[in-house]
Design an enzyme around this catalytic site. Structure first.
Site, PDB file in Angstrom:
ATOM      1  CB  SER A 186       0.384  11.335   2.845  1.00  0.00           C
ATOM      2  OG  SER A 186      -0.837  11.224   3.542  1.00  0.00           O
ATOM      3  CE  LYS A 189       0.067   7.831   5.716  1.00  0.00           C
ATOM      4  NZ  LYS A 189      -0.426   9.169   5.349  1.00  0.00           N
ATOM      5  CB  SER A 363      -1.399   7.066   1.559  1.00  0.00           C
ATOM      6  OG  SER A 363      -1.114   8.284   2.226  1.00  0.00           O
TER       7      SER A 363
END
Length: 525
Positions: A186, A189, A363
């Site tokens: 993640s 991102k 997230s």
């Protein structure tokens, strides 16, 4: 991957007050001891072992005043408590004579307007470069001595890479295999956020509208790719499907219309809606029209059961709201609004800056995939997984970032074929802190705050709370952490720690947290 909800600052206040009371007497003793020793030993460097009270005294008191300005001031304090929590914590831990950029201590109850990010970063040195390639000076060996034993922990698996960069100067202070491309999970991102803000601008909004076809009388709910559209009773500042229905019903009644054929338009996006990982509670099928991310429960972040067709679900809820307002509809079906369709009503998301912050803090995979597609559309590419990945890569290349080895396949990092390097992750963070690029600041302000918000709310509860802010990344066998920290010397550092081949995610997270805590507690010479 379970993502905690945001916690109200009110719940955190007692913890902050206890920390402040505990730190101040010890800090005073350290200050007195230092003053007593320095006359006879002007070159004396006190040891910097990373213990909780030393960390708090050095990093929190010296650094939080800086952190509150540098990475939380790109706009007003928001309602979810994230930036408010940091501001109040900084005030609680600050004392007269502490680091406050030349300001003296303030009396209890005094308030100050948070400084803009630009001036604070300028005070740090205001370099507009991305990441420099110089190695740390000879005195920087202490940093490697501190970090390497922690990075070599068995909990971090068979392969790891790391980088630490001074945000003000862009100079790398530490690196181990910093150009090695590993699965980022993640932390992808951060790249998606940077690309979207660069392409669209922080004030961009996503609009959902209801349009009436002049010839057929068909009412079309047109999806504008807003991943934050909500159908809940309390919209909390996000675009409200109920408001859209109420305004649409008023417009229809003014025209004497009380019954419509209802359709919905999702043609803004193209390509497969289902992520390559398949049906998964971490991400709904990606659609230009959805409400509450297709969740079937009352959650707003983290894994949750999802509907199989978010657009149909949103249109059905819209139909129900119209019925409540006195407008009868048919069962909604897919269609495409013509260029002649008259917009009766519309609702728009908050600015992209707020959407990016929500994505990073929680997230949020659904927002990430939407932002990748929006970046693609702005760049003239298809609004698809492939188009989004290509657009993000192209946008970062245009920013002059180190893209060697980088490979994008989605916007969320759920795809195990994604690859990023610590060099790129730290470069993204440094670029977001560039005073000349204020539009990218939400990349920093959206990072979860250790011990307080988002995916770090339940981590760092006994160490670097309030000083480390970082994006987490977790897949099976992959654990990453990338963000910023204010060290004991008051410098803002960007870091990226990446590990592959991990076998115990809890142990790996704890190991990464120890590295970030050590970074905060040391002075990086």
């Amino acid at each position: 991957m379970v993502v905690p909800e945001l916690r109200p600052w009110r719940a955190a206040r007692p913890q902050v007050e206890r920390i402040a009371k505990a730190v101040r007497p010890r800090l005073a003793r350290v200050a007195r001891s230092t003053r007593a020793l320095r006359p006879g030993f002007p070159d004396l460097h006190l040891p910097r072992a990373v213990k909780t009270w030393q960390y708090t005294a050095g990093a929190a008191t010296v650094g939080l005043a800086l952190a509150a300005g540098v990475v939380t001031a790109a706009g007003p304090w928001n309602a979810n408590g994230q930036r408010t929590a940091e501001r109040d914590r900084a005030v609680a831990l600050e004392r007269s004579g502490g680091a406050d950029h030349g300001r003296s201590g303030r009396t209890a109850g005094a308030t100050r307007r948070p400084p803009s990010a630009g001036p604070v970063l300028a005070a740090l040195g205001s370099s507009t470069d991305a990441v420099g390639t110089k190695e740390a000076p000879p005195g920087g060996k202490a940093l490697s001595d501190t970090l390497e034993p922690l990075l070599n922990a068995s909990a971090l698996g068979g392969s790891h890479a790391a980088a630490v960069v001074d945000v003000a100067t862009g100079r790398r202070l530490y690196g181990t295999d910093a150009d090695e491309a590993l699965a980022p999970a993640s932390t992808t991102k951060i790249a998606t956020a940077t690309a979207a803000l660069s392409a669209l601008g922080p004030d961009h909004r996503f609009t959902t509208r209801a349009a009436l076809e002049p010839d057929t009388g068909e009412l079309v709910l047109v999806g504008g790719g807003d991943p934050t559209l909500t159908a809940r009773k309390e919209a909390k500042g996000w675009a409200d499907l109920r408001d859209l229905a109420a305004d649409t019903a008023k417009a229809l009644r003014r025209r004497g219309i009380h019954k419509v054929t209802l359709s919905y338009d999702t043609t803004l996006y193209s390509g497969p809606a289902l992520h390559p990982i398949g049906v998964n509670e971490n991400l709904a099928p990606v659609s230009a029209l959805s409400a509450d991310e297709g969740r079937t429960d009352d959650t707003t972040s983290g894994p949750a059961p999802r509907v199989s067709d978010p657009a149909k679900d949103a249109a059905s809820k819209f139909a129900g709201f119209l019925e409540d307002a006195g407008i009868t509809t048919t069962s909604p079906g897919p269609s495409k609004a013509s260029t002649r369709a008259e917009t009766l009503a519309s609702v728009s998301s908050p600015p992209l800056a707020d959407v990016v912050e929500r994505m990073l803090t929680n997230s949020d995979n659904d927002i990430a995939e939407a932002l990748a597609r929006q970046t693609a559309l702005t760049s003239g590419r298809p609004g698809s997984f492939d188009g989004g990945a290509e657009a993000v890569s192209a946008r970062l290349t245009k920013l002059g970032l180190p893209m060697s080895g980088a490979s994008f396949h989605d916007g969320s990092g759920l795809d195990r074929d994604d690859r990023l390097t610590p060099d790129l992750l730290t470069a993204l963070l440094v670029t977001a802190g560039d005073p000349g690029r204020p539009g990218l600041r939400p990349v920093l302000t959206g990072l979860p705050v250790a011990g307080f918000t988002g995916t770090l709310a339940d981590r760092y509860t006994d160490s670097a709370a309030g000083v480390v802010r970082a994006k987490t990344g977790t897949l099976t066998g992959v654990n990453t952490l990338a963000g910023t920290v204010v060290d004991a010397d008051g410098r803002l550092l960007a870091f990226a720690f990446m590990a592959s081949g991990t076998t115990d995610p809890v142990a790996a997270e704890a190991a990464l947290d120890r590295v970030a805590t050590a970074l905060a507690g040391c002075g990086c010479r």
